[in-house]
Design a protein around this motif. Sequence first.
Motif, PDB file in Angstrom:
ATOM      1  N   CYS A 175      26.703  27.365  36.665  1.00 53.72           N
ATOM      2  CA  CYS A 175      26.048  26.667  37.776  1.00 53.72           C
ATOM      3  C   CYS A 175      26.778  25.371  38.111  1.00 53.72           C
ATOM      4  N   GLU A 176      27.310  24.709  37.089  1.00 54.35           N
ATOM      5  CA  GLU A 176      28.044  23.459  37.311  1.00 54.35           C
ATOM      6  C   GLU A 176      29.390  23.706  37.997  1.00 54.35           C
ATOM      7  N   LEU A 177      29.974  24.890  37.713  1.00 49.03           N
ATOM      8  CA  LEU A 177      31.318  25.177  38.226  1.00 49.03           C
ATOM      9  C   LEU A 177      31.337  26.096  39.446  1.00 49.03           C
ATOM     10  N   ARG A 178      30.186  26.638  39.825  1.00 54.96           N
ATOM     11  CA  ARG A 178      30.138  27.662  40.872  1.00 54.96           C
ATOM     12  C   ARG A 178      30.598  27.155  42.235  1.00 54.96           C
ATOM     13  N   HIS A 179      30.519  25.853  42.475  1.00 59.97           N
ATOM     14  CA  HIS A 179      30.923  25.311  43.775  1.00 59.97           C
ATOM     15  C   HIS A 179      32.410  24.999  43.826  1.00 59.97           C
ATOM     16  N   LYS A 180      33.081  25.208  42.683  1.00 61.84           N
ATOM     17  CA  LYS A 180      34.526  24.989  42.624  1.00 61.84           C
ATOM     18  C   LYS A 180      35.282  26.294  42.438  1.00 61.84           C
ATOM     19  N   TYR A 181      34.655  27.237  41.715  1.00 61.70           N
ATOM     20  CA  TYR A 181      35.282  28.530  41.460  1.00 61.70           C
ATOM     21  C   TYR A 181      34.303  29.638  41.843  1.00 61.70           C
ATOM     22  N   SER A 182      34.826  30.849  42.016  1.00 62.77           N
ATOM     23  CA  SER A 182      33.965  31.961  42.411  1.00 62.77           C
ATOM     24  C   SER A 182      33.070  32.397  41.249  1.00 62.77           C
ATOM     25  N   VAL A 183      31.840  32.748  41.581  1.00 63.77           N
ATOM     26  CA  VAL A 183      30.884  33.213  40.569  1.00 63.77           C
ATOM     27  C   VAL A 183      31.389  34.488  39.912  1.00 63.77           C
ATOM     28  N   LYS A 184      32.034  35.348  40.691  1.00 66.54           N
ATOM     29  CA  LYS A 184      32.539  36.616  40.162  1.00 66.54           C
ATOM     30  C   LYS A 184      33.522  36.378  39.022  1.00 66.54           C
ATOM     31  N   ALA A 185      34.456  35.419  39.232  1.00 65.21           N
ATOM     32  CA  ALA A 185      35.446  35.126  38.195  1.00 65.21           C
ATOM     33  C   ALA A 185      34.797  34.452  36.984  1.00 65.21           C
ATOM     34  N   LEU A 186      33.831  33.572  37.232  1.00 67.07           N
ATOM     35  CA  LEU A 186      33.175  32.846  36.145  1.00 67.07           C
ATOM     36  C   LEU A 186      32.366  33.773  35.241  1.00 67.07           C
ATOM     37  N   VAL A 187      31.564  34.655  35.838  1.00 62.71           N
ATOM     38  CA  VAL A 187      30.731  35.542  35.012  1.00 62.71           C
ATOM     39  C   VAL A 187      31.598  36.537  34.255  1.00 62.71           C
ATOM     40  N   ALA A 188      32.725  36.934  34.860  1.00 60.43           N
ATOM     41  CA  ALA A 188      33.626  37.860  34.164  1.00 60.43           C
ATOM     42  C   ALA A 188      34.217  37.177  32.929  1.00 60.43           C
ATOM     43  N   TYR A 189      34.614  35.903  33.074  1.00 58.54           N
ATOM     44  CA  TYR A 189      35.186  35.171  31.945  1.00 58.54           C
ATOM     45  C   TYR A 189      34.127  34.864  30.894  1.00 58.54           C
ATOM     46  N   ALA A 190      32.895  34.595  31.346  1.00 56.55           N
ATOM     47  CA  ALA A 190      31.804  34.301  30.404  1.00 56.55           C
ATOM     48  C   ALA A 190      31.235  35.562  29.759  1.00 56.55           C
ATOM     49  N   ASP A 191      31.645  36.714  30.290  1.00 59.21           N
ATOM     50  CA  ASP A 191      31.204  38.012  29.759  1.00 59.21           C
ATOM     51  C   ASP A 191      29.692  38.198  29.890  1.00 59.21           C
ATOM     52  N   ILE A 192      29.173  37.881  31.075  1.00 59.17           N
ATOM     53  CA  ILE A 192      27.764  38.195  31.358  1.00 59.17           C
ATOM     54  C   ILE A 192      27.693  38.885  32.719  1.00 59.17           C
ATOM     55  N   GLN A 193      26.596  39.591  32.967  1.00 60.69           N
ATOM     56  CA  GLN A 193      26.423  40.299  34.219  1.00 60.69           C
ATOM     57  C   GLN A 193      26.077  39.317  35.344  1.00 60.69           C
ATOM     58  N   ARG A 194      26.541  39.622  36.549  1.00 61.45           N
ATOM     59  CA  ARG A 194      26.203  38.755  37.678  1.00 61.45           C
ATOM     60  C   ARG A 194      24.701  38.741  37.941  1.00 61.45           C
TER      61      ARG A 194
END
Length: 451
Positions: A175-194
């Motif tokens: 949530c802190e980084l979603r406005h700088k990077y895409s949510v799709k890339a973040l959740v993939a790296y964090a290994d959780i479902q969108r």
Amino acid sequence: MAKMSPEDKLAAVQRYVNGKESSRTVAADFGISHRYLLSLVKQYEHNGVEAFIRRYTNYTKAFKLDVLNYMAEYGTSFNETAAFFNIAGASSVQNWKKQLDTQGEDALQPKKKGRLSMKKESTKQPKNVLAEGSTEALQARIKQLEMENEYFKKVECLSSSQGKIATKDKVKVICELRHKYSVKALVAYADIQRSTFYDMAKKFDLPDPDVDLKAEIQAIYDEHEGRYGYRRIRDELANRGQKVNHKKVQRIMKELGLKCIVRMKKYKSFKGTVGEIADNILDRNFKAEAPNEKWVTDITEFKLFGEKLYLSPVLDLFNGEIITYTIGSRPTYSLVSEMLEKALKRLPEDHQLLMHSDQGWHYQMKQYHHSLKARGIVQSMSRKGNCHDNSVMENYFGIMKSEFLYLKEFESIEHFKEELEKYMNYYNTKRIKAKLKLSPVQYRTQFTQAA
């Protein structure tokens, strides 16, 4: 929907443009939707008969970029852009934009036609895969590494204090980084479902990232007294150095309950043939290349304090500027003659002016014809009962009534006239026109300085 030949397309367009039938009637006879007919009309207006000649469609990468840059710069729709560049279908422009947004400029490179040889291996890359070593690929990789580094630092702080990183903590970091990077890339790296991320994010009481933007939009809306819709607010934000997508502005305005006022119908001055009717020379060609090439005029009615008032302005099609206006308690000929006299004082001696109006009885008068002819002005009139032939003037009356008449409160007729003069000055000098990105006077000044 029936498949149309070039001849059928041309016949449908000419029947609608030259006749008195509605788009729905003509479309029904040709077995097509009225929206498709209107898109054909727009193509015909831009490119004439050539719009329906079968065209070479393997467009170059440079051409596609020119089309997309034009659409981005002027805010035209897919249909308008396709018509302007004489592209067979708006879906092609839509596909190019999608390819550019998701895969970069290389995706716009035209592909060789025909089947791939069975003897050779296909070199086609999967979707969303950038060419190795390309500038786009390097930029994407740098962005990915920056995201991973920021995510790791935030997660490391949580894990060192708690010992274990939970899913809800991962969601907070995203949530802190979603406005700088895409949510799709973040959740993939964090290994959780969108879906897991969005479900958990809804439960958090997170600060609104658009709080400053909302305040700016509200301020612009209030400054213009509710006259601006989301497109003009987007343009004003851009003028202030803040580029925001028009859909986001529209969504925020909906959240804030900000909405423009609806428009009303205008006064009709047609009383049949009482004098000479001029030809429709303007023929809906509302574009002018320079000031004082094409003027349009009409009369509209106000009802205030149990009385009626009539407004007669003249508008320059070059920049939408109101040249002058008169207002009176009765729609007499003097209302129009005084307006014309004031307007002609602003007309240069050397000109090629076309003056367009509807078939109102004022414009059929011999005195009116003589005044135009004496100054070498060509007269043009709309077809009988066809409001679209003078639609720019109709549109102005709708804007003026919704932004001024229905928005303000007046103490008297005199107070109304004083406020009307202020609004006319505001409309000409300050109010942004969506197509120009500037006010009419600013646009004329810019043109004059460049000439």
